[in-house]
Structures are given as C-alpha cells and as structure tokens.
Design an enzyme around this catalytic site. Structure first.
Site, PDB file in Angstrom:
ATOM      1  N   LYS A  96       0.931  -1.299  -0.208  1.00 50.86           N
ATOM      2  CA  LYS A  96       0.129   0.063  -0.076  1.00 50.86           C
ATOM      3  C   LYS A  96       1.025   1.339  -0.075  1.00 50.86           C
ATOM      4  CE  LYS A  96      -4.264   1.019   0.232  1.00 50.86           C
ATOM      5  NZ  LYS A  96      -5.610   0.116  -0.452  1.00 50.86           N
ATOM      6  N   ALA A 210     -19.488   1.547  -5.987  1.00 53.91           N
ATOM      7  CA  ALA A 210     -19.961   0.316  -5.551  1.00 53.91           C
ATOM      8  C   ALA A 210     -21.220   0.079  -5.448  1.00 53.91           C
ATOM      9  CB  ALA A 210     -19.172  -0.093  -4.134  1.00 53.91           C
TER      10      ALA A 210
HETATM   11  P1  NAD Z   1     -17.906   6.332  -3.701  1.00 54.72           P
HETATM   12  O1  NAD Z   1     -17.311   7.532  -3.233  1.00 54.72           O
HETATM   13  O2  NAD Z   1     -17.998   6.362  -5.230  1.00 54.72           O
HETATM   14  O3  NAD Z   1     -19.186   6.223  -3.236  1.00 54.72           O
HETATM   15  C1  NAD Z   1     -19.535   6.327  -1.830  1.00 54.72           C
HETATM   16  C2  NAD Z   1     -21.056   6.601  -1.473  1.00 54.72           C
HETATM   17  O4  NAD Z   1     -21.390   6.463  -0.141  1.00 54.72           O
HETATM   18  C3  NAD Z   1     -21.575   7.808  -1.787  1.00 54.72           C
HETATM   19  O5  NAD Z   1     -22.928   7.499  -2.712  1.00 54.72           O
HETATM   20  C4  NAD Z   1     -21.878   8.638  -0.859  1.00 54.72           C
HETATM   21  O6  NAD Z   1     -22.792   9.537  -0.809  1.00 54.72           O
HETATM   22  C5  NAD Z   1     -22.244   7.304   0.304  1.00 54.72           C
HETATM   23  N1  NAD Z   1     -22.181   7.869   1.557  1.00 54.72           N
HETATM   24  C6  NAD Z   1     -21.310   8.686   2.138  1.00 54.72           C
HETATM   25  N2  NAD Z   1     -21.563   8.640   3.301  1.00 54.72           N
HETATM   26  C7  NAD Z   1     -22.662   8.208   3.582  1.00 54.72           C
HETATM   27  C8  NAD Z   1     -23.352   7.627   4.957  1.00 54.72           C
HETATM   28  N3  NAD Z   1     -23.077   8.279   6.175  1.00 54.72           N
HETATM   29  N4  NAD Z   1     -24.539   6.702   4.629  1.00 54.72           N
HETATM   30  C9  NAD Z   1     -24.815   6.452   3.446  1.00 54.72           C
HETATM   31  N5  NAD Z   1     -24.132   6.448   2.320  1.00 54.72           N
HETATM   32  C10 NAD Z   1     -23.016   7.455   2.328  1.00 54.72           C
HETATM   33  O7  NAD Z   1     -16.948   5.149  -3.117  1.00 54.72           O
HETATM   34  P2  NAD Z   1     -16.973   3.766  -3.871  1.00 54.72           P
HETATM   35  O8  NAD Z   1     -15.720   3.479  -4.786  1.00 54.72           O
HETATM   36  O9  NAD Z   1     -18.216   3.292  -4.115  1.00 54.72           O
HETATM   37  O10 NAD Z   1     -16.498   2.797  -2.325  1.00 54.72           O
HETATM   38  C11 NAD Z   1     -17.604   2.855  -1.181  1.00 54.72           C
HETATM   39  C12 NAD Z   1     -16.658   1.737  -0.473  1.00 54.72           C
HETATM   40  O11 NAD Z   1     -16.485   0.308  -1.249  1.00 54.72           O
HETATM   41  C13 NAD Z   1     -15.757   2.108   0.329  1.00 54.72           C
HETATM   42  O12 NAD Z   1     -15.709   1.566   1.645  1.00 54.72           O
HETATM   43  C14 NAD Z   1     -14.754   1.535  -0.525  1.00 54.72           C
HETATM   44  O13 NAD Z   1     -13.422   1.309   0.257  1.00 54.72           O
HETATM   45  C15 NAD Z   1     -15.145   0.286  -0.974  1.00 54.72           C
HETATM   46  N6  NAD Z   1     -14.403  -0.334  -1.972  1.00 54.72           N
HETATM   47  C16 NAD Z   1     -14.425   0.193  -3.293  1.00 54.72           C
HETATM   48  C17 NAD Z   1     -13.937  -0.280  -4.594  1.00 54.72           C
HETATM   49  C18 NAD Z   1     -13.958   0.174  -5.860  1.00 54.72           C
HETATM   50  O14 NAD Z   1     -13.662  -0.445  -6.611  1.00 54.72           O
HETATM   51  N7  NAD Z   1     -14.738   1.321  -5.949  1.00 54.72           N
HETATM   52  C19 NAD Z   1     -13.250  -1.412  -4.349  1.00 54.72           C
HETATM   53  C20 NAD Z   1     -12.941  -2.094  -3.062  1.00 54.72           C
HETATM   54  C21 NAD Z   1     -13.692  -1.451  -1.887  1.00 54.72           C
END
Ligand code: NAD
Length: 402
Positions: A96, A210
């Site tokens: 990382k 996601a």
């Molecule tokens: P993103 O920033 O695209 O989306 C996050 C979403 O969560 C947004 O819609 C935001 O409004 C919402 N959010 C924020 N605070 C909130 C709350 N208090 N209650 C409800 N919703 C809330 O992020 P992402 O890429 O979709 O990632 C989301 C999660 O998935 C994270 O934990 C990330 O580490 C994990 N993840 C994502 C990926 C990826 O490829 N995108 C891969 C592995 C893990």
C-alpha cells in the site's frame, strides 16, 4: 486503522489456525517500509510505500492521497492487501502507498507534480515484477497514467504493467469501472445458491461506484432493490425502486433523496426486513448497537470494514451469512490483476472475456472458503481469514522461508 489492531487480529487468528511464533512473526512484519518527502510548490508532503508480503507474487495495492495518511495506517492497509489477494487467489502479494496531503488544496498541475514525485521517490522499488500500485482514496485513473509515464521515463522503456487502474487509452482494462460490484454479485449468487435463499429483496447503503453499480446489476438479474442511500439519506419503496431513474436523479441533483418515494434514515435502511443487505459506503456502520436489528439473511460487504468485530459475533449468532469485504469486494483487485496480465501479454481482452474470467475467479474464491466453512465451528469471515493466512504461509514454506 491502526497496526495494533492487525497485531490483535493476528493473535486471534493465530490461535484458531494454530500458527507458531515464527509464522505469526512473519505475518506481523511488513517486508519493506519505504518513506520519502515529496516537494511540490515549496511544500513538503510525507509519502510511504509499504510492502507487506510478496510470497505469492509482486506486491499489489493502491496509493491514497489524504490528509490523515500515516505510516501506521499504510502498514495496516498493506497487510489487508496481502489477505485480499490471497483470498481472491490471484498471484500477487500485498502492499500500500500513501501521501499525507489534502488533494483538494492542490491544483491539477500540482497533483500531477505530486504523482510524478511519488514515482521519482519510489521507482526503484516498484515495477511490473516488484510492486504494482493502483488508485485508492482520492487518486484517479488519470494519476495512474501520469505515474506510468513518469516510471517509463525514468527506466527508459515501456512498462505498462507497473501500475493498474489506468484509463483505457493508457493501458487500462475494460470492466474495471464495474468490477467491484460485479465481483460482489458473482459471490452473492453463489451464496444464495448454497443457502437456498429465494427472497430477492435488497437494501443498499451508498450509491457511488460500488453501490450504484451493484443496484444496476442486481436489478438486471431480477432482484428487487427496495432501498438505497447516500450521505443525505435513504429512499424506500417496497415494490422496488427504479434504478435508472435514481441514477439520473443522483447525477442531476446530487442525491438519491430527491427520488419520489418514502424517505428513511441510513439507520433504518440497515434494519429493513430484506433478504440481502449491501453496505457500500462507510466502515463501522453495523455495530453492537444495531446488529441485533439486522433482518437480512445475507450481508454482502462491498464497503471495506462495514461490520465491527462485536457486531460480527451478533450477526453470526443470528444465523446471518456475512460475505466479508476481502472476498465480496475483491472484484476490483481481480480486474486490476487482469489489467496487469493484459499489459504483460500486450494482448487486450474484450469486455465479455474480462467478465467471464472475473466470474470464474470469484466463484472459485467463494467455493474455496465455502468448502472450509462447511462443518467449521467458526463463521464465514473467520474461515476466509484463516484460509488467506494459510495460503501466504504455504507460499513462504514452499520457498523455504519457514
Ligand atoms: P464512492 O465515493 O463512489 O461512493 C460512496 C457512496 O457512499 C456515495 O454515494 C456517498 O454518498 C455514500 N455515503 C457517504 N456517506 C454516507 C453515509 N453516512 N451513509 C450512506 N451513504 C453514505 O465510493 P466507492 O468507490 O463506491 O466505495 C464505497 C466503499 O466500497 C468504500 O468502503 C470503498 O473502500 C469500498 N471499495 C470500493 C472499491 C471500488 O472499486 N470502488 C473497491 C473495494 C472497496
């Protein structure tokens, strides 16, 4: 996340998996820790690259830009990457990177300078056969393209496999944009078949990369997504939400709460009477306070760390199957691995090929854990961890390091 929590975690897993002191020590100790200070516009930013374990293949893990990045956290995240790549059963290890910076305070030009400075500081220890970074919090495909470019300038030859998560035009892979959600859906389909779940109602917390893609993919497969949320709140319709309309409303107004249906809180969403709950936003949202109220039969953890360890015990004793983050959201790193393979082969796959190979990997990863879990006294998450740790140690043993 603190490294002390990894040490506690390993001590616990060590007892369950019967690990000896040298095995535990090996897992607790990152192989290399690299640090530098990056200078942009007269300001200095601490930067890190932690390489936890490479027994199964080159180190792999994202680079995050965030004001709270520190060495302790980067070490913890590198450890989780070793477990995740082992769980996904891809031939890569765990690493990382991070820079302590608030990227919102930098111009685009400064962000480019910072990204190039990161590569200048660490280019000798990264590389397609050494350590392959990727995007993470507040780092983007565009930055990966700058980093690839800088690396190639420094070494004087093409090396597209030095970094993944690149834009398609700079050597990225098709399907990477939906890979995390799609991988999660493949795992979910397998779990549903194993436990014979017939109900198809779903609640999704988070409507970003996601959560939104999971909603789209699940509706396409005949699931009934009854609730979704973002940071402003949640919307609910027992008859099912119109996901295409929600996507449009989210992009036009900034939030799903402007969709015309019943409004509920994020807390209520987690406790809905649905078959499947998909936390896809933040860490630590299912806690000892609300775990007993969760009614879903399956929790698909697309977010990292949405369930606290106390809550996990409660879910397990309620008979809820939790598909843990390192398996459920490993579709992203799996397609990153495919990107690296395509770069190394100089041969690019079409979207259908990427999807079918992703399915093969996710189904196989799930089945390996399921086999171990069946008849085990421990929950599915613990079995996932134990299996991942064993795979790393088996690779070390085979190399004569244990
Ligand atoms: P993103 O920033 O695209 O989306 C996050 C979403 O969560 C947004 O819609 C935001 O409004 C919402 N959010 C924020 N605070 C909130 C709350 N208090 N209650 C409800 N919703 C809330 O992020 P992402 O890429 O979709 O990632 C989301 C999660 O998935 C994270 O934990 C990330 O580490 C994990 N993840 C994502 C990926 C990826 O490829 N995108 C891969 C592995 C893990």
């Amino acid at each position: 996340m603190e490294y002390a929590s990894i040490i506690n975690f390993l001590n616990k897993i060590g007892k369950i998996a019967n690990l000896n002191d040298s095995e535990l020590e090996l897992l607790k100790t990152p192989q290399f820790i690299h640090q530098a200070e990056l200078e942009v516009s007269g300001k200095k930013y601490p930067a890190y690259r932690v390489q936890h374990n490479n027994a199964r293949g080159p180190f792999k893990g994202g680079i995050r830009y965030h004001p709270e990045v520190n060495l302790d956290e980067v070490k913890a995240l590198a450890f989780w990457m070793s477990l995740k790549t082992a769980t996904a059963d891809i031939p890569l290890g765990g690493g990382k990177g991070g820079v302590t910076v608030n990227p919102k305070e930098l111009s685009v030009e400064e962000l480019e300078e910072l990204s190039r400075a990161y590569v200048k500081a660490f280019y000798k220890v990264i590389g397609p056969q050494q350590d392959i970074p990727a995007p993470d919090v507040y780092t983007t495909p565009e930055m990966m393209a700058w980093m690839r470019d800088e690396y190639e300038k420094l070494i004087g030859e093409k090396a597209p496999g030095v970094i993944t998560g690149k834009p398609i035009e700079a050597g990225g892979s098709l399907v990477r944009d939906i890979a995390t959600a799609l991988g999660g859906v493949y795992v979910l389909e397998e779990a549903i078949e194993k436990i014979g779940l017939e109900e198809k109602t779903v609640a999704i917390q988070g409507f970003g990369n996601a959560g939104m893609n999971a909603a789209k993919l699940l509706v396409e497969r005949g699931f009934n997504v009854v609730a979704v949320s973002d940071s402003k709140g949640a919307v609910f319709d027992a008859l099912g939400l119109d996901i295409e309309k929600l996507v449009k409303i989210k992009s036009e107004t900034g939030s799903v709460i402007n969709y015309n249906s019943e409004k509920i809180s994020n807390k209520q969403l987690l406790e809905l009477d649905v078959a499947i709950l998909v936390p896809s936003a933040l860490a630590n949202v299912i806690t000892v306070e609300n775990a007993a109220n969760v009614k879903a039969k399956i929790v698909l953890e697309l977010a990292n760390g949405p369930t606290t360890s106390g809550a996990d015990d409660i879910l397990h004793s309620s008979g809820i199957l939790v598909l843990p983050d390192i398996l459920a959201n490993a579709g992203g790193v799996t397609v990153s691995y495919f990107e690296w393979v395509q770069n190394n082969e100089d041969n690019y796959w079409d979207a259908e090929t990427v999807k079918s190979r992703l399915k093969e990997k996710m189904v196989s990863a799930f089945s390996q854990v399921w086999e171990k879990y069946s008849g085990s006294e421990h929950d599915f998450r613990t079995n996932t961890y134990v299996l991942a740790v064993k795979k790393i140690l088996d690779a070390e043993r085979a190399r004569g390091n244990l």
